[in-house]
Enzyme design. Sequence first.
Site, PDB file in Angstrom:
ATOM      1  N   LYS A 112     106.906  68.431 -34.843  1.00  0.00           N
ATOM      2  CA  LYS A 112     105.831  67.810 -34.085  1.00  0.00           C
ATOM      3  C   LYS A 112     106.046  66.299 -33.920  1.00  0.00           C
ATOM      4  CE  LYS A 112     103.341  71.719 -34.041  1.00  0.00           C
ATOM      5  NZ  LYS A 112     104.047  72.704 -34.868  1.00  0.00           N
TER       6      LYS A 112
HETATM    7  C1  LIG Z   1     104.043  74.161 -34.720  1.00  0.00           C
HETATM    8  C2  LIG Z   1     105.164  74.810 -35.435  1.00  0.00           C
HETATM    9  C3  LIG Z   1     105.817  75.930 -34.897  1.00  0.00           C
HETATM   10  C4  LIG Z   1     105.345  76.607 -33.643  1.00  0.00           C
HETATM   11  O1  LIG Z   1     105.545  75.809 -32.492  1.00  0.00           O
HETATM   12  P1  LIG Z   1     104.726  76.124 -31.163  1.00  0.00           P
HETATM   13  O2  LIG Z   1     105.062  75.014 -30.230  1.00  0.00           O
HETATM   14  O3  LIG Z   1     103.276  76.139 -31.552  1.00  0.00           O
HETATM   15  O4  LIG Z   1     105.168  77.467 -30.684  1.00  0.00           O
HETATM   16  C5  LIG Z   1     106.925  76.426 -35.565  1.00  0.00           C
HETATM   17  N1  LIG Z   1     107.351  75.874 -36.720  1.00  0.00           N
HETATM   18  C6  LIG Z   1     106.744  74.808 -37.268  1.00  0.00           C
HETATM   19  C7  LIG Z   1     107.262  74.258 -38.545  1.00  0.00           C
HETATM   20  C8  LIG Z   1     105.642  74.228 -36.651  1.00  0.00           C
HETATM   21  O5  LIG Z   1     105.046  73.159 -37.199  1.00  0.00           O
END
Ligand SMILES: *Cc1c(COP(=O)(O)O)cnc(C)c1O
Length: 497
Positions: A112
């Site tokens: 993120k």
């Molecule tokens: C948010 C997240 C995901 C999923 O990503 P999306 O964009 O919601 O599909 C996968 N792995 C981790 C570690 C995350 O923080």
Amino acid sequence: MNYISTRDNQCAVSASFAIANGISAEGGLFVPEAIPQTDAAFIESLVPLDYAARARKILPLFLTDYTADELREYTAAAYGAQFTGDTPAPVVKLRDNVSMLELWHGPTCAFKDMALQLLPHLLTGAAGRVLDGKESVILVATSGDTGKAALEGFKDVKGTRILVFFPEHGVSPMQKLQMMTQEGENVGVCGIEGNFDDAQTGVKAIFTDPAVRSKLAANGMCFSSANSINWGRLVPQIVYYFSAYADLIAQGEIKNGDRVNFTVPTGNFGNILAGWYAMKMGLPVNKLICASNENDVLTEFLTTGRYNRRRPFHTTVSPSMDILISSNLERLIFHLLHNDSEETKRLFAALKETGEYTVPDALLREIKSTFAAGCCNDDETKAAIADTYKTHGYLSDTHTGVAIRVYNSYRAATGDKTPTVIVSTASPYKFSKAVLSAVADGQIEAETEFDMVRELEEKTGVPAPAPLKGLAGKAPRFTGVCEKDRMEAEVYKLLGI
Ligand SMILES: *Cc1c(COP(=O)(O)O)cnc(C)c1O
């Protein structure tokens, strides 16, 4: 370039407007009205560049109302020393034809950060153009990682307030501690009695409620979003798909023009959708492989065309993917319906009212030509982590473990030997208990979270990231929990209005 809404293809707004507002007034998601095209020469030109410079080639294709100076300043600030190592998004070879794209070297140790280090810059730039002096209130629902990354990105950013809701019993201890200890004068954090879907539904409802919006306006405030419903979250993520491809060329793993697969651990469908945009822009992609945990709603949808959220909700060792309503699918469906907002509206109204929808056969065929999908349970995830560690000396987190497992099954079932990038989304130390239990065959001595971090370090020799180790002994600052139908009141309380 203009942006239109998945539920109103007649509205046409700027990138700044889409990013500052987060979601369209009628509840649709903003998408670019056309997808910019790149060619082999463009991709070749990325190869010698560093990550921020690659971003400066790709972002302007979408963010046409930002100046080159703005984007230079923002990318330099976003992809600087807060990322450890040589580059923010290294591509690491796992074995023949399989590489890991590590997206967790940022300040909060999950992918993120790739978008949320940039978004505050994009948003404050946009606010200057379209919000005439109003304060932006960033409302976030998190399945664990978005919350902390958004808090870090927006803390003490002038003209913004940030409020995060997380499922009280649905995040890892490390994720919870990261949020509860957050510093900054403009931040608020609250647990909710409910799961991520409850948090996301609550945030969307508050967001689009005209009464709430006017109450905020009366106080000189206006909502925006740091969730992947905001276009400003998706566009930075497109960059790392191009960057990974350029790195594979630089490493001699592929020639420019060769097709590659990406395997993506998926929840809200934001990360993998960024890969889809990259492919539509001309990046040579063979398959996008969508990996889910036991919450397998996407596996069913991508293989049968039926989306059915009426199913048990599982709490798993990959909590950031414990999601049954994947918001960004709405964008994919809208594009595949050739921008038909009436039909998109109908499908998503059905989802809200009946809990399911089914797409037409032609659309399913198109989905299947691009996407493969698979899922696995916690035991299979842990087995994949253990096996990858024993065979290749590579330590992965639980979400990445899901992706590895699903990719291995895909390859065994199809025989597809296309070079593949597995997207690695978090540091293993955000989920130490599950990862340690995987590599130690269930034999854990440590009892506390930070003893587990130490035990995992000792066992594997892989150092834990400093921002996580630094949380040991830090006192929680936010300990509030609210019922899921009390979120609106909590927002007013946190904002003091
Ligand atoms: C948010 C997240 C995901 C999923 O990503 P999306 O964009 O919601 O599909 C996968 N792995 C981790 C570690 C995350 O923080």
